[in-house]
Design a protein around this motif. Structure first.
Motif, PDB file in Angstrom:
ATOM      1  N   GLU A   1       0.365  -1.130  -0.192  1.00 26.76           N
ATOM      2  CA  GLU A   1       0.113   0.170  -0.077  1.00 26.76           C
ATOM      3  C   GLU A   1       0.574   1.206   0.388  1.00 26.76           C
ATOM      4  O   GLU A   1       0.968   2.507  -1.041  1.00 26.76           O
ATOM      5  N   LEU A   2       1.704   0.876   0.829  1.00 27.85           N
ATOM      6  CA  LEU A   2       1.994   2.283   1.235  1.00 27.85           C
ATOM      7  C   LEU A   2       3.376   2.609  -0.089  1.00 27.85           C
ATOM      8  O   LEU A   2       3.375   4.418  -0.253  1.00 27.85           O
ATOM      9  N   PRO A   3       4.024   2.920  -0.774  1.00 26.94           N
ATOM     10  CA  PRO A   3       4.846   3.002  -1.628  1.00 26.94           C
ATOM     11  C   PRO A   3       4.026   3.626  -3.251  1.00 26.94           C
ATOM     12  O   PRO A   3       4.993   4.382  -3.759  1.00 26.94           O
ATOM     13  N   ARG A   4       2.964   3.079  -2.832  1.00 31.88           N
ATOM     14  CA  ARG A   4       2.337   3.651  -3.691  1.00 31.88           C
ATOM     15  C   ARG A   4       2.306   4.948  -4.075  1.00 31.88           C
ATOM     16  O   ARG A   4       1.901   6.309  -5.106  1.00 31.88           O
ATOM     17  N   PHE A   5       3.040   6.101  -2.486  1.00 25.20           N
ATOM     18  CA  PHE A   5       2.194   7.388  -2.465  1.00 25.20           C
ATOM     19  C   PHE A   5       4.156   7.639  -2.375  1.00 25.20           C
ATOM     20  O   PHE A   5       4.587   7.494  -1.156  1.00 25.20           O
ATOM     21  N   PRO A   6       3.908   8.837  -3.326  1.00 23.15           N
ATOM     22  CA  PRO A   6       5.820   9.280  -3.368  1.00 23.15           C
ATOM     23  C   PRO A   6       6.176   9.786  -1.583  1.00 23.15           C
ATOM     24  O   PRO A   6       7.704   9.449  -1.547  1.00 23.15           O
ATOM     25  N   ARG A   7       5.573  10.426  -1.416  1.00 20.24           N
ATOM     26  CA  ARG A   7       6.141  11.065  -0.083  1.00 20.24           C
ATOM     27  C   ARG A   7       6.331   9.174   1.342  1.00 20.24           C
ATOM     28  O   ARG A   7       7.197  10.570   1.663  1.00 20.24           O
ATOM     29  N   PHE A   8       5.943   8.220   0.891  1.00 21.64           N
ATOM     30  CA  PHE A   8       6.303   8.127   1.659  1.00 21.64           C
ATOM     31  C   PHE A   8       7.582   6.302   1.329  1.00 21.64           C
ATOM     32  O   PHE A   8       7.896   5.974   1.887  1.00 21.64           O
TER      33      PHE A   8
ATOM     34  N   TRP B   1      11.454  17.389  -2.159  1.00 20.88           N
ATOM     35  CA  TRP B   1      11.698  15.819  -1.995  1.00 20.88           C
ATOM     36  C   TRP B   1      12.240  15.232  -2.620  1.00 20.88           C
ATOM     37  O   TRP B   1      12.489  15.800  -4.510  1.00 20.88           O
ATOM     38  N   VAL B   2      12.881  14.376  -3.005  1.00 20.65           N
ATOM     39  CA  VAL B   2      13.939  13.166  -3.321  1.00 20.65           C
ATOM     40  C   VAL B   2      13.067  11.525  -3.238  1.00 20.65           C
ATOM     41  O   VAL B   2      13.709  11.261  -1.678  1.00 20.65           O
ATOM     42  N   GLN B   3      13.358  11.058  -4.622  1.00 22.53           N
ATOM     43  CA  GLN B   3      13.019  10.033  -3.827  1.00 22.53           C
ATOM     44  C   GLN B   3      14.006   8.756  -3.856  1.00 22.53           C
ATOM     45  O   GLN B   3      15.470   8.628  -3.920  1.00 22.53           O
ATOM     46  N   THR B   4      13.694   7.943  -2.463  1.00 27.09           N
ATOM     47  CA  THR B   4      15.106   6.946  -2.370  1.00 27.09           C
ATOM     48  C   THR B   4      14.193   5.924  -1.932  1.00 27.09           C
ATOM     49  O   THR B   4      13.098   5.263  -2.201  1.00 27.09           O
TER      50      THR B   4
END
Length: 396
Positions: free
Chosen positions: A19-26, A42-45
């Motif tokens: 569920e959570l990885p669907r939302f970029p800020r998570f 925000w930077v993806q990690t």
């Protein structure tokens, strides 16, 4: 969140991973570098779930003797611990012992930059399923009679007489007068006006050390609240604010022993989403788009009354008075102006000024209309709050 079953960690972990990885800020962190004119962005990690799943070791004797207090103590201890900004700012803490309301407990701790209460509740609803039918999303409560923004005027009634016409014109005079008064008080609060010092006032801390917050929740029977709402011709929010006012009033006069003083003039901040209410009925994620949030400063009734219903009457009159004002719209436009032209730090400074000059923060978040299952676990209760705000008291 209280769970109806013991924690099945592999199942819950699989649910989080789905569920959570669907939302970029998570799956993002905030960084400050020269790539965005020196502003945080925000930077993806890469997310390592082991960094976000925490199984605390508590004294079995303590959790067995008073499990409710053990949960409160543990959640309270989290308010003193900073979050690791080198990874996404969220954590799941699992307490696998029974309390009075649940078989086990999970605590979702996340930074306010990820989302506010309403957006996080929307996220939880979008990530859960109906307990009655696991194939569908949970149902939300029906829309209230008011579907527009809080300050939206009602549709003009048919003007069948000169009296109706004058009453309609008078309502706009009242709106203008209330708006001018509220704006003046809002500006005065920003400059010099503050609540009197009471046990609900935070003592200035020169060390700026983290202060432990006690997060306590109490479950109420919604049918009882609705019964009061119908009998008193008000809203559920009016009833809840009145009940909270009565509880804090009794607590204040019992702890202070000040029997001679019958009334204390305090004020509260109410965060308000000024978007139409219909927009939150859909499962679009507000975690990314955000809400249009503003504030109201309302009187908070601390007094002694023989008739307990007087607390609800006072809350109803106070909230209805605020609905006949454009204070919330003014606060929203002014805050956006200062943030856009002077930066987020100026906006944060103004918000902190309001928070340190008032005593209480009150908010509410609408949840589902039926029992839900999150990551394979039925939810028996859910309580949301924040820590870090200047006020001593926060009710949500």
């Amino acid at each position: 969140m209280g769970l109806g079953t013991p924690v099945n960690l592999p199942v819950f972990r699989a649910g989080i991973q789905t569920e959570l990885p669907r939302f970029p800020r998570f799956r993002s962190i905030q960084v400050l570098d020269g790539s965005n004119n020196g502003k945080p962005h925000w930077v993806q990690t890469t997310v390592n779930l082991d960094d976000h799943i925490i199984l605390p070791r508590l004294d079995p004797a303590v959790s067995a003797s008073d499990p409710d207090k053990a949960v409160e103590d543990y959640v309270s201890s989290l308010s003193t611990l900073p979050m690791d900004r080198s990874r996404p700012l969220w954590e799941f803490h699992f307490l696998d012992f029974a309390t009075s309301e649940a078989t086990s407990t999970t605590v979702l701790r996340l930074h306010h930059s990820i989302g506010d209460g309403m957006s996080i509740m929307t996220l939880l609803m979008a990530s859960s399923r109906s307990t009655a039918d696991r194939a569908r999303l949970p149902a939300m409560p029906p829309l209230p009679r008011r579907t527009g923004a809080i300050y939206q005027q009602r549709t003009r009634p048919p003007l069948s007489s000169i009296g109706d016409y004058l009453a309609w014109i008078w309502s706009y005079f009242v709106l203008v007068w209330h708006t001018l008064v509220d704006i003046a008080l809002l500006n005065a609060t920003l400059l010099f006006l503050r609540d009197p010092r009471t046990m609900f006032t935070r003592v200035p801390d020169k060390v700026k050390s983290p202060r432990r917050k006690r997060l306590v929740h109490r479950s109420l029977n919604l049918d009882d609240v609705k019964l009061m709402k119908t009998a008193m011709n008000c809203t559920i929010n009016d009833v809840l604010v009145g009940v909270t006012s009565a509880a804090l009033s009794k607590y204040y006069f019992r702890k202070s022993g000040d029997a001679k003083t019958k009334r204390i003039h305090l004020r509260s901040i109410l965060p308000v989403n000024i978007r139409p209410l219909s927009s939150r009925q859909t499962y679009v994620t507000k975690v990314e788009t955000g809400n249009q949030v503003s504030i109201l400063i309302c009187p908070f009734h601390i007094a002694l009354h023989d008739d307990l219903l007087e607390y609800v009457h006072k809350a109803t009159r106070s909230i209805n008075r605020k609905k006949s004002s454009l204070e919330v719209k003014y606060a929203h436009v002014a805050s956006n102006f200062f943030v856009e032209y002077f930066g987020a730090k100026i906006g944060a400074f103004f918000l902190r000024r309001f928070s340190t000059r008032t005593s209480i923060l009150v908010s509410n978040v609408v949840g589902p209309a039926e029992h839900i299952t999150l990551c394979g676990h039925p939810i028996t209760c859910m309580a949301m709050s924040i820590f870090g705000q200047p006020q001593v008291c926060r009710m949500s």
